[in-house]
Design a protein around this motif. Structure first.
Motif, PDB file in Angstrom:
ATOM      1  N   ARG A  15       0.825  -1.211   0.000  1.00  0.00           N
ATOM      2  CA  ARG A  15       0.000   0.000   0.000  1.00  0.00           C
ATOM      3  C   ARG A  15       0.857   1.258   0.000  1.00  0.00           C
ATOM      4  N   VAL A  16       1.999   1.211   0.663  1.00  0.00           N
ATOM      5  CA  VAL A  16       2.895   2.369   0.698  1.00  0.00           C
ATOM      6  C   VAL A  16       3.535   2.576  -0.676  1.00  0.00           C
ATOM      7  N   VAL A  17       3.892   1.485  -1.343  1.00  0.00           N
ATOM      8  CA  VAL A  17       4.484   1.573  -2.679  1.00  0.00           C
ATOM      9  C   VAL A  17       3.468   2.155  -3.663  1.00  0.00           C
ATOM     10  N   ILE A  18       2.244   1.661  -3.620  1.00  0.00           N
ATOM     11  CA  ILE A  18       1.189   2.175  -4.499  1.00  0.00           C
ATOM     12  C   ILE A  18       0.927   3.649  -4.207  1.00  0.00           C
ATOM     13  N   ALA A  19       0.886   4.015  -2.940  1.00  0.00           N
ATOM     14  CA  ALA A  19       0.653   5.413  -2.566  1.00  0.00           C
ATOM     15  C   ALA A  19       1.769   6.313  -3.082  1.00  0.00           C
ATOM     16  N   PHE A  60      -5.915  10.653  -2.513  1.00  0.00           N
ATOM     17  CA  PHE A  60      -5.994   9.196  -2.550  1.00  0.00           C
ATOM     18  C   PHE A  60      -4.719   8.569  -1.980  1.00  0.00           C
ATOM     19  N   ALA A  61      -3.559   9.110  -2.347  1.00  0.00           N
ATOM     20  CA  ALA A  61      -2.286   8.599  -1.834  1.00  0.00           C
ATOM     21  C   ALA A  61      -2.194   8.798  -0.318  1.00  0.00           C
ATOM     22  N   ALA A  62      -2.651   9.953   0.152  1.00  0.00           N
ATOM     23  CA  ALA A  62      -2.629  10.212   1.597  1.00  0.00           C
ATOM     24  C   ALA A  62      -3.537   9.227   2.336  1.00  0.00           C
ATOM     25  N   LEU A  63      -4.691   8.910   1.752  1.00  0.00           N
ATOM     26  CA  LEU A  63      -5.589   7.935   2.376  1.00  0.00           C
ATOM     27  C   LEU A  63      -4.968   6.543   2.409  1.00  0.00           C
ATOM     28  N   PHE A  64      -4.248   6.176   1.360  1.00  0.00           N
ATOM     29  CA  PHE A  64      -3.568   4.878   1.341  1.00  0.00           C
ATOM     30  C   PHE A  64      -2.521   4.809   2.446  1.00  0.00           C
ATOM     31  N   LEU A  66      -2.448   6.594   5.195  1.00  0.00           N
ATOM     32  CA  LEU A  66      -3.176   6.582   6.463  1.00  0.00           C
ATOM     33  C   LEU A  66      -3.701   5.188   6.766  1.00  0.00           C
ATOM     34  N   TRP A  67      -4.241   4.519   5.754  1.00  0.00           N
ATOM     35  CA  TRP A  67      -4.734   3.152   5.912  1.00  0.00           C
ATOM     36  C   TRP A  67      -3.593   2.215   6.316  1.00  0.00           C
ATOM     37  N   ALA A  68      -2.446   2.353   5.689  1.00  0.00           N
ATOM     38  CA  ALA A  68      -1.297   1.496   6.011  1.00  0.00           C
ATOM     39  C   ALA A  68      -0.792   1.761   7.427  1.00  0.00           C
ATOM     40  N   ARG A  69      -0.890   2.986   7.885  1.00  0.00           N
ATOM     41  CA  ARG A  69      -0.416   3.320   9.243  1.00  0.00           C
ATOM     42  C   ARG A  69      -1.426   2.885  10.313  1.00  0.00           C
ATOM     43  N   LEU A  70      -2.715   3.044  10.032  1.00  0.00           N
ATOM     44  CA  LEU A  70      -3.726   2.694  11.028  1.00  0.00           C
ATOM     45  C   LEU A  70      -3.941   1.186  11.140  1.00  0.00           C
ATOM     46  N   ARG A  71      -3.823   0.467  10.027  1.00  0.00           N
ATOM     47  CA  ARG A  71      -4.018  -0.978  10.027  1.00  0.00           C
ATOM     48  C   ARG A  71      -2.825  -1.672   9.371  1.00  0.00           C
TER      49      ARG A  71
END
Length: 90
Positions: A15-19, A60-64, A66-71
């Motif tokens: 997810r971080v790479v895609i972001a 969208f990248a920021a949400l990705f 955030l998603w990777a950091r929260l979960r």
């Protein structure tokens, strides 16, 4: 029984790479939108598509991220060590 140690995937999380890739494209589009020629904006019914598309990609990248950091993806250390040992034996 001892509790298993857990390790987070961190920077290797897909997810971080895609972001990161989406953010790079978002920055490029945002810059192109800022320096856009008014004649080109008029071709798109007066909407600066590059600017809005770039901003949307950055969000969208920021949400990705955030998603990777929260979960985060958590991998048990023992399981990873056992898998590595199995692969070495094969």
């Amino acid at each position: 029984m001892a509790a298993q140690q857990k390790k987070k995937a961190g920077a290797f999380d897909i997810r971080v790479v895609i972001a990161a890739l989406i953010a790079i494209y978002g920055v490029v589009l945002t810059i192109l939108g800022i320096i856009a020629d008014p004649a080109e904006v008029d071709k798109a019914a007066g909407i600066n598509i590059n600017l809005w598309g770039g901003i949307a990609m950055l969000v969208f990248a920021a949400l990705f991220v955030l998603w990777a950091r929260l979960r985060p993806i958590v991998v048990p250390v023992e399981q990873a060590a056992e898998q590595a040992a199995r692969q070495d034996r094969e």
